[in-house]
Design a protein around this motif. Sequence first.
Motif, mmCIF file in Angstrom:
data_model
loop_
_atom_site.group_PDB
_atom_site.id
_atom_site.type_symbol
_atom_site.label_atom_id
_atom_site.label_comp_id
_atom_site.label_asym_id
_atom_site.label_seq_id
_atom_site.Cartn_x
_atom_site.Cartn_y
_atom_site.Cartn_z
ATOM 1 N N TYR A 22 32.968 37.802 29.868
ATOM 2 C CA TYR A 22 31.768 38.440 30.179
ATOM 3 C C TYR A 22 31.976 40.085 30.316
ATOM 4 O O TYR A 22 31.265 40.784 29.962
ATOM 5 C CB TYR A 22 31.020 37.815 31.351
ATOM 6 N N ALA A 23 33.156 40.294 31.155
ATOM 7 C CA ALA A 23 33.301 41.726 31.467
ATOM 8 C C ALA A 23 33.728 42.300 30.342
ATOM 9 O O ALA A 23 33.466 43.780 30.437
ATOM 10 C CB ALA A 23 34.473 41.674 32.672
ATOM 11 N N TYR A 24 34.531 41.788 29.350
ATOM 12 C CA TYR A 24 35.002 42.415 28.152
ATOM 13 C C TYR A 24 33.797 42.616 27.439
ATOM 14 O O TYR A 24 33.867 43.897 26.739
ATOM 15 C CB TYR A 24 36.136 41.404 27.163
ATOM 16 N N LEU A 25 32.933 41.907 27.214
ATOM 17 C CA LEU A 25 31.880 42.212 26.435
ATOM 18 C C LEU A 25 30.983 43.372 27.201
ATOM 19 O O LEU A 25 30.483 44.328 26.272
ATOM 20 C CB LEU A 25 30.645 41.217 26.447
ATOM 21 N N LEU A 26 30.801 43.655 28.360
ATOM 22 C CA LEU A 26 30.332 44.743 28.950
ATOM 23 C C LEU A 26 31.223 45.951 28.856
ATOM 24 O O LEU A 26 30.771 47.149 28.379
ATOM 25 C CB LEU A 26 30.031 44.353 30.570
ATOM 26 N N ALA A 27 32.287 46.069 29.042
ATOM 27 C CA ALA A 27 33.317 46.926 29.121
ATOM 28 C C ALA A 27 33.949 47.598 27.800
ATOM 29 O O ALA A 27 34.069 48.717 27.483
ATOM 30 C CB ALA A 27 34.679 46.789 29.930
ATOM 31 N N GLY A 28 34.078 46.565 26.994
ATOM 32 C CA GLY A 28 34.404 46.776 25.532
ATOM 33 C C GLY A 28 36.243 46.984 25.528
ATOM 34 O O GLY A 28 36.347 47.135 24.298
ATOM 35 N N ASP A 29 37.037 46.788 26.610
ATOM 36 C CA ASP A 29 38.222 46.801 26.372
ATOM 37 C C ASP A 29 38.911 45.927 27.460
ATOM 38 O O ASP A 29 38.358 45.857 28.623
ATOM 39 C CB ASP A 29 38.813 48.310 26.489
ATOM 40 N N ALA A 30 39.962 45.362 27.322
ATOM 41 C CA ALA A 30 40.509 44.370 28.044
ATOM 42 C C ALA A 30 41.150 44.851 29.436
ATOM 43 O O ALA A 30 40.667 44.220 30.239
ATOM 44 C CB ALA A 30 41.799 43.581 27.467
ATOM 45 N N PRO A 31 41.831 45.999 29.592
ATOM 46 C CA PRO A 31 42.211 46.531 31.005
ATOM 47 C C PRO A 31 41.042 47.068 31.915
ATOM 48 O O PRO A 31 40.859 46.366 33.195
ATOM 49 C CB PRO A 31 42.830 47.961 30.601
ATOM 50 N N THR A 32 39.683 47.416 31.433
ATOM 51 C CA THR A 32 38.718 47.767 32.235
ATOM 52 C C THR A 32 38.128 46.292 32.598
ATOM 53 O O THR A 32 37.680 46.137 33.748
ATOM 54 C CB THR A 32 37.990 48.263 31.400
ATOM 55 N N ALA A 33 37.893 45.374 31.803
ATOM 56 C CA ALA A 33 37.390 44.052 31.938
ATOM 57 C C ALA A 33 38.302 43.333 33.117
ATOM 58 O O ALA A 33 37.610 42.813 33.994
ATOM 59 C CB ALA A 33 37.287 43.304 30.730
ATOM 60 N N ALA A 34 39.463 43.436 33.053
ATOM 61 C CA ALA A 34 40.447 42.768 33.908
ATOM 62 C C ALA A 34 39.951 43.634 35.226
ATOM 63 O O ALA A 34 39.898 42.873 36.470
ATOM 64 C CB ALA A 34 41.650 42.910 33.677
ATOM 65 N N ASP A 35 40.085 44.774 35.357
ATOM 66 C CA ASP A 35 39.907 45.725 36.436
ATOM 67 C C ASP A 35 38.451 45.322 37.021
ATOM 68 O O ASP A 35 38.085 45.082 38.424
ATOM 69 C CB ASP A 35 39.717 46.951 36.259
ATOM 70 N N LEU A 36 37.356 44.993 36.324
ATOM 71 C CA LEU A 36 36.068 44.765 36.602
ATOM 72 C C LEU A 36 36.000 43.443 37.466
ATOM 73 O O LEU A 36 35.702 43.251 38.559
ATOM 74 C CB LEU A 36 35.000 44.660 35.767
ATOM 75 N N VAL A 37 36.815 42.316 36.875
ATOM 76 C CA VAL A 37 36.672 40.984 37.242
ATOM 77 C C VAL A 37 37.652 40.955 38.749
ATOM 78 O O VAL A 37 37.128 40.510 39.613
ATOM 79 C CB VAL A 37 37.489 40.019 36.217
ATOM 80 N N GLN A 38 38.687 41.904 38.598
ATOM 81 C CA GLN A 38 39.400 41.855 39.906
ATOM 82 C C GLN A 38 38.406 42.514 41.331
ATOM 83 O O GLN A 38 38.585 42.070 42.309
ATOM 84 C CB GLN A 38 40.726 42.648 39.723
#
Length: 164
Positions: A22-38
């Motif tokens: 879900y975060a990856y679809l919003l952010a568009g890249d894996a590192p940012t998605a991981a940061d969002l989830v954390q």
Amino acid sequence: MADWKSAFDELVAVRGPALRGYAYLLAGDAPTAADLVQEALVRVFGRLRVGSDVQQLEGYVRRAILNLYVDDRRREKRWRETRHLLVDPDPPGEDLVTTNAVRQALSDLSPKQRACVVLRYYEDLTVPEIADQLGCAEGTVKRHLADARSRLAAQLGVTEESVQ
């Protein structure tokens, strides 16, 4: 073990991949998605009164991810508008494959448009549900979706009739 600890472990083990997706679809890249989830997990579980219902906790985390994404995009936009004029913009890349073209087209949408697109087409929410999630009117959601579809169709060279 504390009650919140077992709820946290269960949420991360069972729903962690879905939250990262879900975060990856919003952010568009894996590192940012991981940061969002954390960051979302820290915000939700940093509260004193956290329940143990995993579905409810997942909803809280998803909402926190969405709020963090929109806030980050607003902050990023303000930075781009105010940064020094001598900073060179990102250099143009080579011709993009379809996946990169879609990713780029999505990144050009406003944060609210992108959130509406993800909630509608990935989360499969209805317009009233999206309006409730984003705290806005249904007409606003419809406008964001229509504008996003038009921009995506124009950028990707697709006619809107074939998209719907």
